[in-house]
Write a protein that holds these residues in place. Structure first.
Motif, short mmCIF file in Angstrom:
data_model
loop_
_atom_site.label_atom_id
_atom_site.label_comp_id
_atom_site.label_asym_id
_atom_site.label_seq_id
_atom_site.Cartn_x
_atom_site.Cartn_y
_atom_site.Cartn_z
N GLU A 240 13.09 1.12 -6.53
CA GLU A 240 13.55 0.16 -7.53
C GLU A 240 13.74 0.82 -8.90
OE1 GLU A 240 10.93 -3.16 -7.73
OE2 GLU A 240 11.18 -3.72 -5.63
N ALA A 241 12.77 1.67 -9.29
CA ALA A 241 12.89 2.36 -10.58
C ALA A 241 14.10 3.28 -10.61
CB ALA A 241 11.61 3.15 -10.86
N ARG A 242 14.35 3.98 -9.50
CA ARG A 242 15.52 4.86 -9.43
C ARG A 242 16.80 4.05 -9.57
NH1 ARG A 242 14.08 7.56 -5.20
NH2 ARG A 242 15.15 6.32 -3.63
N GLY A 243 16.82 2.85 -9.00
CA GLY A 243 17.98 1.99 -9.14
C GLY A 243 18.21 1.54 -10.57
N ARG A 244 17.14 1.51 -11.38
CA ARG A 244 17.26 1.15 -12.79
C ARG A 244 17.60 2.35 -13.66
NH1 ARG A 244 12.61 -2.04 -11.39
NH2 ARG A 244 11.22 -0.39 -12.15
N ALA B 228 0.82 -1.22 0.00
CA ALA B 228 0.00 0.00 0.00
C ALA B 228 0.85 1.26 0.00
CB ALA B 228 -0.93 0.00 1.21
N ARG B 229 2.13 1.16 0.40
CA ARG B 229 3.01 2.33 0.43
C ARG B 229 3.58 2.65 -0.94
NH1 ARG B 229 7.67 1.18 3.06
NH2 ARG B 229 7.36 -1.00 2.46
N SER B 230 3.43 1.73 -1.88
CA SER B 230 4.04 1.91 -3.20
C SER B 230 3.26 2.93 -4.02
CB SER B 230 4.08 0.57 -3.94
OG SER B 230 2.76 0.15 -4.24
N MET B 231 3.92 3.40 -5.10
CA MET B 231 3.23 4.30 -6.01
C MET B 231 2.03 3.62 -6.63
SD MET B 231 4.35 5.95 -9.67
CE MET B 231 3.85 4.43 -10.46
N VAL B 232 2.20 2.34 -7.02
CA VAL B 232 1.07 1.59 -7.60
C VAL B 232 -0.06 1.47 -6.59
CG1 VAL B 232 0.36 -0.69 -8.41
CG2 VAL B 232 2.47 0.32 -9.26
N GLY B 233 0.29 1.21 -5.32
CA GLY B 233 -0.75 1.14 -4.29
C GLY B 233 -1.51 2.45 -4.17
N GLU C 161 7.52 13.29 -3.11
CA GLU C 161 7.20 12.84 -1.76
C GLU C 161 7.15 11.31 -1.69
OE1 GLU C 161 2.32 12.93 -2.14
OE2 GLU C 161 3.34 14.42 -0.89
N LEU C 162 7.04 10.67 -2.86
CA LEU C 162 7.04 9.21 -2.91
C LEU C 162 8.42 8.64 -3.22
CD1 LEU C 162 3.72 8.56 -4.89
CD2 LEU C 162 4.12 8.19 -2.46
N HIS C 163 9.47 9.45 -3.04
CA HIS C 163 10.81 9.00 -3.46
C HIS C 163 11.27 7.77 -2.69
CE1 HIS C 163 11.88 11.29 0.15
NE2 HIS C 163 12.99 10.57 0.18
N ASP C 164 10.69 7.51 -1.48
CA ASP C 164 11.10 6.34 -0.72
C ASP C 164 10.11 5.19 -0.84
OD1 ASP C 164 9.07 7.58 0.62
OD2 ASP C 164 9.97 7.41 2.62
N ALA C 165 9.09 5.32 -1.72
CA ALA C 165 8.18 4.20 -1.96
C ALA C 165 8.96 3.05 -2.60
CB ALA C 165 7.04 4.63 -2.88
N PRO C 166 8.65 1.81 -2.24
CA PRO C 166 9.48 0.68 -2.71
C PRO C 166 9.62 0.59 -4.22
CG PRO C 166 7.43 -0.09 -1.71
CD PRO C 166 7.54 1.35 -1.37
N ASP C 167 8.53 0.78 -4.98
CA ASP C 167 8.66 0.67 -6.43
C ASP C 167 9.37 1.87 -7.03
OD1 ASP C 167 6.53 2.25 -5.71
OD2 ASP C 167 5.10 1.39 -7.12
N VAL C 168 9.29 3.03 -6.38
CA VAL C 168 10.04 4.20 -6.84
C VAL C 168 11.53 4.00 -6.60
CG1 VAL C 168 10.40 6.68 -6.52
CG2 VAL C 168 8.08 5.74 -6.48
#
Length: 840
Positions: free
Chosen positions: A623-627, A592-597, A614-621
């Motif tokens: 991961e995307a930043r790491g890519r 639920a904390r993810s951008m998709v959530g 503000e969502l820079h620490d969301a898990p899927d964000v």
């Protein structure tokens, strides 16, 4: 001369001319706005410094670059920026300005890696490039000595900047038209998917490729779909927490949409003439498997076959067998082998197409040069004809061309990209020829990766979505588009004529082409070819004109209706399978904390800067930043105002998605939601239908068992049968009852049938009428029906309803009925007392 065929060459020529207009100048560049960035469009003297012609100017925040560009557009006095001074007393907007070369390169050259090359006191002369009164770029020429050019030189720079503005404006206008036409095409494709029940994987790939071909600016590196795995249609908002999601990833390959178009054309033709078309696909690497498909079809008795031969010689034995069996065969896309028993070839005139490709290459490279060639299979007849015709045509030009030995990727897209990159790196080629479908995309990917996009002249075949994207951005320069939809359509029409009118009559009016090596002539239907470029030229169609033209051609075919044949006839279409490898699907709990959530819970689109949102620490964000993604976009798929999924897009560019981009994506996603909901609805209906069918089969089985048990036939004595009835006697059961009774009367030579109605639910006028019919039928076989077990209630009902039993004998019990039957057959009932037991 500006032809619109090659923007890169046009802009490079302008920059070269600008160097010649300034004394002692050796370096110059043309920069233009691209979204929120400033990029190099062409340069001279910066080889080795710029890795790519589309390199972003400077390494700072885009806003800084745009601010500098805006300042250039308003300069009219010396006090506007201290580092600039005017070169002309004119304060017109298009007047050149001057800036210290070290300052200019420090701010606008990526990495400022060439500062050591800048002579002391050198300046850069900046001439604004305007389009419709707005500055969209700048022509920058380095003057080593710091002297101002002559008035004639300044006028020349202004004229060259105006030419650059006109070329960029022209290209942008054509690109805008192409973008609009392609968006319509993508939406139509999604709507067609609704009717065609396209799989989720295919739909995601269609949308991913479609959005990328519509929106070039964001440079979407990834587009994937997220669906709530158990989401009900129109489920309650906010129910996304603690749910499982399915993530669909798009394969890194080019789909062979070519064969889908062939299939669609064939199916449309089949519907128009009322004949079934069975479409089968063979792996592109297996001509033997393709032959096996033909052999199976001949065994099961199809009426005609259309096939795209992978290797014509391998397929020929099956074609000969079909001829012996009286099954007509036509080939599409690729001509058959020499001396083939195939009745016709339907497809592109590959010799003419090869010549056209050579003509376009000669216009792109008027000075000649080395040319690389890549195809799927060198053994394929269409490849051989195109390559040889290309070779012959370029050898006849004034310029010196050197066509390198062609390579083949064997239908392996990744292999093709590796081969193309190796040739571009080591072959010193000036042009590249993509002989079939995705070969052009392989050349384009290599040109992009090696910084030669636009500079390497690419002529490709077939307008895949990746090809279209590269054509719009200028990586691919010209595309020869086959009319594959027409191939499938005409193949079915010709086979239908052969089946309905006879082979000779159907072929009588078709043109012929000479056989290879002086062999016998072959019937040939040339489906035609279109040369497509981003802009309209004297030799080609503009992409924006071609897209609606192609759609109109297909629509016209869908509207055609011809006299129909019986659906019992079947034609086989055998094409090449693009394969499903590379598709990815994974299941994972929804965070639920993810951008998709957030997108699913709010049912609203979200734009995320992966570094500052503000969502820079969301898990899927994270991961995307790491890519390497800088921009992340999530757009909900809505049903009933609630989200059941989301389309997620990633870009390596900052601020990649504008509001206009987002609006376009939302339009496409809304249509996509309809397609997915339709697929889900059809799936649910299909599952429910199968469940009902299984239940009905089970129920029918039970009913059959009940029927067998409810009306058994029991021989109880010689010439006497008993048939008890349990339940109701309706019209359907009456027929089976009479049939069973008559069969047993004949089998047992029965003279009397005791029909026991004790177990009947209702004995009314309708059921009695059925029994009377049974009695009349038995009488025709010489047997008598006796109704036994008539209860007092049944007797009263029969009397009250005025039913006349006629000559049918009735008895109240089975015992009395049996006694009556024995009297008719000469038997009797003997009653004996049991002996008394003897005492021990």
């Amino acid at each position: 001369m500006v032809t619109g065929l090659d923007l890169h060459t046009t802009l490079h020529r302008i920059v070269t001319d600008a160097v010649g207009a300034v004394p002692s100048a050796q370096r110059a560049s043309l920069l233009a706005r691209d979204g929120e960035q400033l990029v190099y469009k062409a340069s001279v003297g910066l080889a080795g410094v710029l890795a790519n012609p589309q390199e972003v100017a400077g390494g700072g925040v885009p806003a800084t670059v745009i601010s500098t560009l805006s300042t250039l557009s308003t300069l009219s006095t010396l006090s506007t920026l201290s580092t600039l001074s005017t070169l002309s007393t004119s304060d017109s907007a298009d007047s050149p300005r001057i800036m210290a070369a070290s300052d200019w390169y420090r701010e606008h050259l990526p990495g400022a890696s060439a500062l050591h090359l800048v002579p002391a006191g050198a300046v850069v002369i900046l001439t604004p490039v305007d389009v419709q009164g707005q500055t969209i770029g700048v022509l920058a020429v380095e003057q080593p000595g710091g002297q101002a050019p002559s008035g004639e030189g300044l006028a020349r720079l202004r004229a060259l900047a105006a030419s650059a503005g006109a070329a960029l404006e022209r290209r942008e206008l054509y690109n805008d038209k192409a973008r609009s036409a392609q968006e319509v095409r993508v939406l139509e494709g999604v709507l067609n998917a609704v009717a065609a029940r396209t799989s989720t994987h295919e739909l995601v790939e269609m949308i991913s490729k479609g959005i990328k071909s519509v929106q070039l600016g964001p440079q979407w590196r990834s587009v994937h779909l997220v669906l709530l795995s158990d989401a009900p249609s129109g489920g309650a908002r906010g129910d996304a927490a603690a749910r499982e999601i399915r993530v669909y990833h798009v394969p890194h390959r080019s789909p062979l949409a070519f064969w889908n178009n062939v299939r669609d054309g064939a199916l449309i033709a089949g519907r128009s003439v009322g004949i079934h078309v069975d479409v089968r696909n063979a792996p592109g690497h297996s001509a033997v498997e393709q032959r096996g498909i033909l052999e199976d079809a001949i065994d099961r008795g199809v009426h005609g076959i259309a096939v795209a031969p992978i290797t014509p010689e391998v397929l020929e034995p099956a074609i000969r067998r079909a001829a012996r069996a009286g099954v007509p065969v036509v080939t599409i896309d690729t001509p058959p082998a020499e001396g083939s028993c195939a009745q016709a070839y339907i497809g592109t005139d590959n010799v003419a197409a090869g010549r056209l490709a050579a003509e376009m290459m000669a216009r792109l490279l008027p000075g000649g040069g080395k040319i690389g060639a890549l195809t799927f299979w060198l053994s394929a007849m269409n490849s051989r004809e195109r390559i040889e015709a290309f070779r012959a045509a370029v050898s006849g030009t004034r310029a010196r061309f050197d066509l390198q030995p062609p390579a083949e990727d064997r239908f392996d897209i990744e292999r093709g990209m590796r081969i193309a990159r190796e040739i571009v790196e080591t072959g010193e080629i000036a042009g590249a020829f993509g002989v079939c479908a995705a070969n052009g995309v392989s050349w384009g990917a290599a040109a992009r990766a090696l910084g030669r996009a636009g500079e390497l002249k690419i002529v490709a075949f077939d307008l895949l979505t990746d090809t279209l994207e590269m054509l719009r951005e200028g990586t691919i320069h010209a595309v020869l588009v086959q009319r594959e939809h027409e191939m499938g359509y005409r193949a079915v029409r010709v086979l239908h004529d052969m089946v309905s009118k006879g082979v000779d009559a159907a072929l009588a009016g078709l043109p012929t082409r000479a056989g290879a090596g002086g062999g016998p002539a072959l019937r040939f239907i040339d489906t035609g070819i279109d040369v497509v470029t981003i802009e309209r030229t004297p030799w080609s169609l503009a992409l924006s004109d071609y897209l609606p033209l192609d759609a109109n051609r297909k629509a016209a075919k869908r509207r055609e209706q011809l006299p129909c044949e019986s659906r019992s006839k079947e034609l086989l279409l055998v094409t090449v399978d693009a394969g499903s490898e590379g598709y990815g699907e994974e299941r994972t709990p929804l965070d639920a904390r993810s951008m998709v959530g957030r997108v699913l819970s709010t049912a609203r689109p979200i734009l995320v800067d992966t570094h500052s949102s503000e969502l820079h620490d969301a898990p899927d964000v994270v991961e995307a930043r790491g890519r390497g993604a800088h921009t992340l976009v999530g757009v909900p798929l809505l049903a009933g105002g609630s989200a059941f999924g989301a389309l997620v897009l990633e870009s390596g560019r900052r601020a990649a998605c504008s509001l206009d981009d987002l609006t376009t994506i939302e339009r496409i996603v809304d249509t996509m939601a309809v397609a997915i909901e339709n697929t889900r609805l059809v799936h649910r209906i299909t599952e429910r239908t199968h469940e009902l069918e299984r239940a009905n089969r089970h129920q029918e089985s039970l009913l059959d068992t009940i029927r067998e048990l409810s009306s058994p036939v029991v021989p109880i004595a010689r010439d006497i049968l008993v048939m008890p009835i349990i339940g109701t006697m309706d019209a359907e059961r009456s027929g089976r009852f009479i049939e069973s009774m008559l069969q047993d009367i004949t089998e047992h030579h029965a003279r009397v049938v005791l029909v026991d109605v004790t177990g009947m639910a209702v004995v009314d006028a309708a059921s009695v009428e059925h029994l009377l019919r049974a009695a009349r039928a038995a009488r025709l076989l010489g047997a008598e029906v006796v109704l036994v077990g008539v209860t007092p209630a049944a007797a009263r009902l029969i009397v009250e309803q005025g039913v006349d039993l006629g000559s049918v004998i009735t008895r109240s019990t089975l015992e009395l009925g049996f006694a009556h039957a024995l009297s008719k057959t000469g038997g009797q009932i003997v009653y004996r007392r049991a002996p008394h037991p003897q005492p021990f």
